[in-house]
Write an enzyme that holds these catalytic residues in place. Structure first.
Site, mmCIF file in Angstrom:
data_model
loop_
_atom_site.group_PDB
_atom_site.id
_atom_site.type_symbol
_atom_site.label_atom_id
_atom_site.label_comp_id
_atom_site.label_asym_id
_atom_site.label_seq_id
_atom_site.Cartn_x
_atom_site.Cartn_y
_atom_site.Cartn_z
ATOM 1 N N LEU A 111 1.055 -1.510 -0.092
ATOM 2 C CA LEU A 111 -0.059 0.001 -0.713
ATOM 3 C C LEU A 111 0.897 1.692 -0.138
ATOM 4 O O LEU A 111 1.774 1.004 0.506
ATOM 5 C CB LEU A 111 -0.741 -0.267 1.293
ATOM 6 C CG LEU A 111 -1.731 -1.301 1.766
ATOM 7 C CD1 LEU A 111 -2.860 -1.196 2.527
ATOM 8 C CD2 LEU A 111 -2.929 -1.558 0.446
ATOM 9 N N ASP A 112 0.238 2.247 -0.719
ATOM 10 C CA ASP A 112 1.336 3.923 -1.146
ATOM 11 C C ASP A 112 1.174 3.722 0.642
ATOM 12 O O ASP A 112 0.505 3.831 1.953
ATOM 13 C CB ASP A 112 0.540 5.145 -1.038
ATOM 14 C CG ASP A 112 0.024 4.717 -2.473
ATOM 15 O OD1 ASP A 112 1.009 3.560 -3.174
ATOM 16 O OD2 ASP A 112 -0.548 5.056 -3.244
ATOM 17 N N GLN A 113 2.451 4.375 1.186
ATOM 18 C CA GLN A 113 2.896 5.036 2.288
ATOM 19 C C GLN A 113 1.127 5.973 3.442
ATOM 20 O O GLN A 113 1.710 5.558 4.820
ATOM 21 C CB GLN A 113 3.995 6.272 2.520
ATOM 22 C CG GLN A 113 4.592 7.465 3.542
ATOM 23 C CD GLN A 113 5.161 7.781 3.794
ATOM 24 O OE1 GLN A 113 6.448 7.274 3.176
ATOM 25 N NE2 GLN A 113 6.192 8.971 4.226
ATOM 26 N N THR A 115 -1.267 5.225 2.477
ATOM 27 C CA THR A 115 -3.125 4.592 3.369
ATOM 28 C C THR A 115 -2.822 4.106 4.037
ATOM 29 O O THR A 115 -1.896 3.282 4.289
ATOM 30 C CB THR A 115 -2.744 3.904 1.364
ATOM 31 O OG1 THR A 115 -3.015 4.853 0.704
ATOM 32 C CG2 THR A 115 -4.035 2.735 1.561
#
Length: 278
Positions: A111-113, A115
């Site tokens: 997942l993105d940082q 998120t």
């Protein structure tokens, strides 16, 4: 009297004080023991380095656990992998999740940082192979919640917009919608509208980098806090990996995990409190 035939000395080219290397040592001399170093001929290869572990008790964030996998509630603000900034990352802390296993857990996706939410983690080689195939074949069902600026005119729809990665010295890299990019498809529906914002459920059918963020912007309603993709103000990203459904086993129910919104996003969702949660 006949002379005895000369027998060549098989050791004559060896330095006398250096013992003969056994065949076992010959084949194993480059092996690196777990946590050790290979010092043959002065070459030192350290064990794999994952970076700095975050100061978080990941064991308290487990949403699902069995012998094959874990699903945890990833906190917002922490990257999954080590990056050039050297900040703490989630992968470096996975030793916390061994739970007595000899195998170190591994990330099954990322997942993105910024998120938060459901993140799958494999336990052992079999788990890594099984989960890797699920995500690669698009069999993992992912659901995201986002609070966006404005909102689409319709209440539901499907975005089919290919994504391409671009980069510049001034702005770094980002993803854009481009016909030459990789196929990216997202289904969505509005769960609520309030105060010039919308609460949207996104279901990606593909797994491209920043897919939800770029598709939300493409829909005309960037995610709150996402100035990289058009939000009007910078703040914590209001994006949650709400749930994962994983068909891991053939003759057993699917693995299902759900995560609650991080505090900053929960506060943003309060504006939609009159809307029933699906």
């Amino acid at each position: 009297m006949a002379k005895t035939p000369h027998k060549p000395n098989k050791h004559r080219n060896r330095t006398p004080d250096i013992p003969k290397r056994s065949s076992r040592n010959r084949f194993n001399r480059h092996r690196v023991e777990p946590g050790g170093y290979d010092s043959v001929e002065g070459v030192h290869t350290p064990k794999q380095y994952f970076g700095i572990a975050p100061d978080i008790d990941l064991a308290t964030r487990v949403l699902f656990q069995d012998r094959m996998l874990l699903v945890i509630d990833k906190p917002a603000g922490i990257p999954c992998h080590a990056g050039p900034s050297g900040q703490p990352n989630l992968e470096a802390g996975l030793d916390q999740l061994r739970f007595g296993s000899k195998d170190r857990p591994t990330l099954a996706h990322r997942l993105d940082q910024d998120t938060s939410g459901c993140l799958a983690i494999a336990r052992g080689a079999k788990g890594a192979k099984r989960l890797g195939r699920l995500f690669q074949d698009g069999l993992a069902q992912k659901t995201y919640w986002a609070v966006v600026e404005g909102g689409p005119a319709e209440d539901a729809g499907r975005i089919d917009a290919p994504l391409l990665k671009i980069s510049s010295k001034e702005e770094g890299w980002r993803m854009i919608v481009d016909s030459t990019g990789k196929s990216a498809v997202t289904e969505w529906r509005v769960l609520g509208r309030a105060n010039g914002r919308a609460w949207i459920e996104f279901k990606p059918q593909t797994g491209r980098t920043h897919q939800i963020r770029v598709h939300a912007a493409h829909l005309g309603c960037p995610i709150v806090g996402d100035i990289r993709y058009g939000a009007s103000e910078e703040s914590l990203l209001c994006l949650l990996a709400r749930s994962l459904i994983l068909p891991v086993y053939n003759e057993r129910p699917n693995v299902v995990a759900e995560a609650e919104a991080a505090p900053h996003m929960a506060a943003a969702l309060e504006a939609f409190s009159t809307v029933a949660t699906p």
